[in-house]
Design a protein around this motif. Structure first.
Motif, PDB file in Angstrom:
ATOM      1  N   ALA A  81       0.834  -1.211   0.000  1.00 21.71           N
ATOM      2  CA  ALA A  81       0.000   0.000   0.000  1.00 21.71           C
ATOM      3  C   ALA A  81       0.868   1.260   0.000  1.00 21.71           C
ATOM      4  O   ALA A  81       0.518   2.278  -0.595  1.00 21.71           O
ATOM      5  N   ALA A  82       2.023   1.177   0.647  1.00 19.11           N
ATOM      6  CA  ALA A  82       2.927   2.328   0.717  1.00 19.11           C
ATOM      7  C   ALA A  82       3.566   2.678  -0.631  1.00 19.11           C
ATOM      8  O   ALA A  82       4.178   3.738  -0.768  1.00 19.11           O
ATOM      9  N   ASP A  83       3.422   1.798  -1.617  1.00 16.68           N
ATOM     10  CA  ASP A  83       3.946   2.094  -2.957  1.00 16.68           C
ATOM     11  C   ASP A  83       3.007   3.013  -3.737  1.00 16.68           C
ATOM     12  O   ASP A  83       3.346   3.454  -4.847  1.00 16.68           O
ATOM     13  N   THR A  84       1.834   3.290  -3.191  1.00 19.28           N
ATOM     14  CA  THR A  84       0.875   4.187  -3.844  1.00 19.28           C
ATOM     15  C   THR A  84       1.503   5.564  -4.036  1.00 19.28           C
ATOM     16  O   THR A  84       1.905   6.208  -3.079  1.00 19.28           O
ATOM     17  N   ALA A  85       1.609   5.980  -5.297  1.00 15.84           N
ATOM     18  CA  ALA A  85       2.293   7.227  -5.645  1.00 15.84           C
ATOM     19  C   ALA A  85       2.222   7.396  -7.157  1.00 15.84           C
ATOM     20  O   ALA A  85       1.686   6.535  -7.867  1.00 15.84           O
ATOM     21  N   SER A  86       2.777   8.499  -7.640  1.00 22.80           N
ATOM     22  CA  SER A  86       2.965   8.676  -9.086  1.00 22.80           C
ATOM     23  C   SER A  86       4.418   8.381  -9.415  1.00 22.80           C
ATOM     24  O   SER A  86       5.319   8.732  -8.649  1.00 22.80           O
ATOM     25  N   TYR A  87       4.620   7.734 -10.538  1.00 20.70           N
ATOM     26  CA  TYR A  87       5.963   7.343 -10.965  1.00 20.70           C
ATOM     27  C   TYR A  87       6.257   7.990 -12.311  1.00 20.70           C
ATOM     28  O   TYR A  87       5.444   7.926 -13.244  1.00 20.70           O
ATOM     29  N   PHE A  88       7.435   8.617 -12.397  1.00 20.49           N
ATOM     30  CA  PHE A  88       7.826   9.357 -13.595  1.00 20.49           C
ATOM     31  C   PHE A  88       9.146   8.834 -14.142  1.00 20.49           C
ATOM     32  O   PHE A  88      10.080   8.587 -13.366  1.00 20.49           O
ATOM     33  N   CYS A  89       9.213   8.704 -15.455  1.00 18.12           N
ATOM     34  CA  CYS A  89      10.512   8.466 -16.065  1.00 18.12           C
ATOM     35  C   CYS A  89      11.083   9.814 -16.507  1.00 18.12           C
ATOM     36  O   CYS A  89      10.329  10.755 -16.794  1.00 18.12           O
ATOM     37  N   ALA A  90      12.385   9.902 -16.527  1.00 17.01           N
ATOM     38  CA  ALA A  90      13.056  11.138 -16.922  1.00 17.01           C
ATOM     39  C   ALA A  90      14.280  10.777 -17.760  1.00 17.01           C
ATOM     40  O   ALA A  90      15.007   9.837 -17.424  1.00 17.01           O
ATOM     41  N   THR A  91      14.478  11.507 -18.831  1.00 14.49           N
ATOM     42  CA  THR A  91      15.576  11.191 -19.736  1.00 14.49           C
ATOM     43  C   THR A  91      16.615  12.308 -19.746  1.00 14.49           C
ATOM     44  O   THR A  91      16.293  13.497 -19.707  1.00 14.49           O
ATOM     45  N   ASP A  92      17.863  11.873 -19.773  1.00 13.01           N
ATOM     46  CA  ASP A  92      19.010  12.766 -19.933  1.00 13.01           C
ATOM     47  C   ASP A  92      19.465  12.576 -21.381  1.00 13.01           C
ATOM     48  O   ASP A  92      20.130  11.586 -21.696  1.00 13.01           O
ATOM     49  N   ALA A  93      19.065  13.492 -22.236  1.00 14.43           N
ATOM     50  CA  ALA A  93      19.327  13.338 -23.659  1.00 14.43           C
ATOM     51  C   ALA A  93      20.776  13.653 -24.004  1.00 14.43           C
ATOM     52  O   ALA A  93      21.405  14.509 -23.363  1.00 14.43           O
ATOM     53  N   VAL A  94      21.283  12.963 -24.999  1.00 16.42           N
ATOM     54  CA  VAL A  94      22.626  13.260 -25.501  1.00 16.42           C
ATOM     55  C   VAL A  94      22.665  14.707 -25.977  1.00 16.42           C
ATOM     56  O   VAL A  94      21.779  15.148 -26.715  1.00 16.42           O
ATOM     57  N   GLY A  95      23.662  15.439 -25.520  1.00 16.52           N
ATOM     58  CA  GLY A  95      23.776  16.844 -25.888  1.00 16.52           C
ATOM     59  C   GLY A  95      22.850  17.751 -25.108  1.00 16.52           C
ATOM     60  O   GLY A  95      22.744  18.940 -25.404  1.00 16.52           O
ATOM     61  N   GLY A  96      22.172  17.218 -24.112  1.00 11.10           N
ATOM     62  CA  GLY A  96      21.208  18.001 -23.359  1.00 11.10           C
ATOM     63  C   GLY A  96      21.796  18.744 -22.185  1.00 11.10           C
ATOM     64  O   GLY A  96      21.078  19.444 -21.478  1.00 11.10           O
ATOM     65  N   TYR A  97      23.086  18.569 -21.928  1.00 10.57           N
ATOM     66  CA  TYR A  97      23.791  19.281 -20.861  1.00 10.57           C
ATOM     67  C   TYR A  97      23.087  19.152 -19.518  1.00 10.57           C
ATOM     68  O   TYR A  97      22.690  20.136 -18.912  1.00 10.57           O
ATOM     69  N   ASN A  98      22.945  17.936 -19.040  1.00  8.97           N
ATOM     70  CA  ASN A  98      22.399  17.656 -17.713  1.00  8.97           C
ATOM     71  C   ASN A  98      20.917  17.956 -17.567  1.00  8.97           C
ATOM     72  O   ASN A  98      20.398  17.907 -16.464  1.00  8.97           O
ATOM     73  N   LYS A  99      20.240  18.273 -18.663  1.00  7.80           N
ATOM     74  CA  LYS A  99      18.827  18.578 -18.553  1.00  7.80           C
ATOM     75  C   LYS A  99      18.034  17.280 -18.455  1.00  7.80           C
ATOM     76  O   LYS A  99      18.215  16.362 -19.248  1.00  7.80           O
ATOM     77  N   LEU A 100      17.163  17.184 -17.459  1.00  6.53           N
ATOM     78  CA  LEU A 100      16.297  16.019 -17.293  1.00  6.53           C
ATOM     79  C   LEU A 100      14.889  16.382 -17.737  1.00  6.53           C
ATOM     80  O   LEU A 100      14.303  17.333 -17.210  1.00  6.53           O
ATOM     81  N   ILE A 101      14.343  15.616 -18.676  1.00  2.00           N
ATOM     82  CA  ILE A 101      12.987  15.839 -19.169  1.00  2.00           C
ATOM     83  C   ILE A 101      12.098  14.710 -18.672  1.00  2.00           C
ATOM     84  O   ILE A 101      12.412  13.531 -18.878  1.00  2.00           O
ATOM     85  N   PHE A 102      11.005  15.090 -18.046  1.00  6.53           N
ATOM     86  CA  PHE A 102      10.114  14.129 -17.412  1.00  6.53           C
ATOM     87  C   PHE A 102       8.916  13.801 -18.294  1.00  6.53           C
ATOM     88  O   PHE A 102       8.446  14.635 -19.068  1.00  6.53           O
ATOM     89  N   GLY A 103       8.408  12.591 -18.113  1.00  8.34           N
ATOM     90  CA  GLY A 103       7.168  12.199 -18.751  1.00  8.34           C
ATOM     91  C   GLY A 103       5.975  12.618 -17.909  1.00  8.34           C
ATOM     92  O   GLY A 103       6.120  13.266 -16.868  1.00  8.34           O
ATOM     93  N   ALA A 104       4.790  12.204 -18.359  1.00 10.98           N
ATOM     94  CA  ALA A 104       3.549  12.616 -17.703  1.00 10.98           C
ATOM     95  C   ALA A 104       3.224  11.764 -16.478  1.00 10.98           C
ATOM     96  O   ALA A 104       2.374  12.145 -15.674  1.00 10.98           O
TER      97      ALA A 104
END
Lengths: 112, 118
Positions: A81-104
């Motif tokens: 039950a404690a796992d109830t939450a929202s889970y997001f993936c985030a990508t560090d794109a090549v050439g993105g200079y440490n920028k993390l882009i999240f999904g919905a």
């Protein structure tokens, strides 16, 4: 703009069952990360998988990465039950200079 | 365990008013991010700092939003004037690249500032 798309948008399971969430992305990446967010709080890092890795484990978490399909999956085994939450993936794109882009995100509800 | 501090935790304001959010990252973290998260959606990057310099502000609505990190430590995000569509959670995060392995930019987030514009 959001690079990642999670599937499903929402998932409802019983305690003890496994939960699988999928993430697709668009560009070449250095790494892909999964974060968790409890309602109304900040995000917490769960696990990171690099572009040259195919699978990674951390406790009850298992992440896979298929760079040819530009997709990843997060498996939570023996959900609580404690796992109830929202889970997001985030990508560090090549050439993105440490920028993390999240999904919905995937909203997971684990029922006792 | 070190935390990213944000304030205020909640802010209610009327449209056309000015609002400011503050963030103090983990000590020594050179990279700081501001994200906006609309309810039910994922975080959207607004601005990224490397020390005191802006690395990316391509998604920052510059007509009304501004961000600064004057001494390369804490940061302020300002909205003036606020609009109804600005209602969201504003999240600050920081990272020290390489802290958890070479080249890995794992983010530590603050608890967020929830903005409601009436």
């Amino acid at each position: 703009s959001q690079q990642g798309e999670e599937d499903p948008q929402a998932l409802s399971i019983q305690e003890g069952e496994n939960a699988t969430m999928n993430c697709s992305y668009k560009t070449s990446i250095n790494n892909l990360q999964w974060y968790r967010q409890n309602s109304g709080r900040g995000l917490v890092h769960l696990i990171l998988i690099r572009s040259n890795e195919r699978e990674k484990h951390s406790g009850r978490l298992r992440v896979t990465l298929d760079t040819s399909k530009k997709s990843s999956s997060l498996l939570i085994t023996a959900s609580r039950a404690a796992d109830t939450a929202s889970y997001f993936c985030a990508t560090d794109a090549v050439g993105g200079y440490n920028k993390l882009i999240f999904g919905a995100g995937t909203r997971l509800a684990v029922h006792p | 365990e070190a935390e990213v501090a944000q304030s205020p935790r909640y802010k209610i304001t009327e449209k056309s008013q000015a609002v400011a959010f503050w963030c103090d990252p983990i000590s020594g973290h050179a990279t700081l991010y501001w994200y906006r998260q609309i309810l039910g959606q994922g975080p959207e990057l607004l601005v990224q700092f490397q020390d005191e310099s802006v690395v990316d502000d391509s998604q920052l609505p510059k007509d009304r939003f501004s961000a600064e990190r004057l001494k390369g430590v804490d940061s302020t995000l300002k909205i003036q004037p606020a609009e109804l569509g600005d209602s969201a959670m504003y999240l600050c995060a920081s990272t020290s690249r390489g802290e958890r392995g070479s080249g890995a930019n794992v983010l530590t987030f603050g608890a967020g500032s929830r903005l409601t514009v009436l």
